[in-house]
Design an enzyme around this catalytic site. Sequence first.
Site, PDB file in Angstrom:
ATOM      1  N   CYS A 254       0.870  -1.175   0.000  1.00  0.00           N
ATOM      2  CA  CYS A 254       0.000   0.000   0.000  1.00  0.00           C
ATOM      3  C   CYS A 254       0.909   1.227   0.000  1.00  0.00           C
ATOM      4  O   CYS A 254       2.095   1.115  -0.303  1.00  0.00           O
ATOM      5  CB  CYS A 254      -0.983  -0.016   1.171  1.00  0.00           C
ATOM      6  SG  CYS A 254      -0.265   0.178   2.823  1.00  0.00           S
TER       7      CYS A 254
ATOM      8  N   ARG B  79      -3.253  -0.843   5.467  1.00  0.00           N
ATOM      9  CA  ARG B  79      -3.791  -1.929   4.639  1.00  0.00           C
ATOM     10  C   ARG B  79      -2.826  -3.085   4.428  1.00  0.00           C
ATOM     11  O   ARG B  79      -3.181  -4.253   4.650  1.00  0.00           O
ATOM     12  CB  ARG B  79      -4.251  -1.380   3.287  1.00  0.00           C
ATOM     13  CG  ARG B  79      -5.386  -0.378   3.420  1.00  0.00           C
ATOM     14  CD  ARG B  79      -5.680   0.317   2.122  1.00  0.00           C
ATOM     15  NE  ARG B  79      -4.576   1.222   1.773  1.00  0.00           N
ATOM     16  CZ  ARG B  79      -4.473   1.844   0.602  1.00  0.00           C
ATOM     17  NH1 ARG B  79      -5.374   1.646  -0.334  1.00  0.00           N
ATOM     18  NH2 ARG B  79      -3.463   2.654   0.370  1.00  0.00           N
TER      19      ARG B  79
ATOM     20  N   ASP C 257      -8.257   3.096   1.661  1.00  0.00           N
ATOM     21  CA  ASP C 257      -7.358   3.524   2.723  1.00  0.00           C
ATOM     22  C   ASP C 257      -8.187   4.063   3.891  1.00  0.00           C
ATOM     23  O   ASP C 257      -8.895   5.054   3.745  1.00  0.00           O
ATOM     24  CB  ASP C 257      -6.408   4.607   2.200  1.00  0.00           C
ATOM     25  CG  ASP C 257      -5.285   4.918   3.171  1.00  0.00           C
ATOM     26  OD1 ASP C 257      -5.352   4.503   4.347  1.00  0.00           O
ATOM     27  OD2 ASP C 257      -4.330   5.587   2.738  1.00  0.00           O
TER      28      ASP C 257
END
Length: 158
Positions: free
Chosen positions: A8, A14, A125
């Site tokens: 990410c 994440r 996100d």
Amino acid sequence: MINVMFVCLGNICRSPTAHGIFQQMVVDDGLADRIQVASSGTSAYHIGEPPDGRSQQAASQRGYDLSWIRAQQVTLDDLEAYDYILAMDKNNLSALKQLAPVNHHNKLKLFMSFAQQQSEMEVPDPYYGGANGFAQVLDLVEMAAQGLLQQIKQEHPL
């Protein structure tokens, strides 16, 4: 050994969540000696930091420990060494494609492409959102991680 890396932006929400969940699935399936798991960020914002406390708390509520993971930035060596390099969203997939030599583009995929019966193609996100965002990340990651493990077991004699 099959090498899997989740990516990410900052490697604090994440991708470490995916790392921790997938690692636990691999261990539970008795494949820890056959599948290596890691996570990285496309940026260097948080190198050396543990996952965001909200990610750790949400994961802990479902029985996952992320406290041992530390943020790192993806490198050219990673792109060479890993068999599956899985981006959480299209922006990070694009960043990986810019970094990776063309002969490694086949390793780059959206992580959600492994989620069965799920139309969502990105893991959003949760950094600037509320607690619900972290729970949603867990839901999506658990689905995609199950599909990924199934796919790896089908493609590779483990």
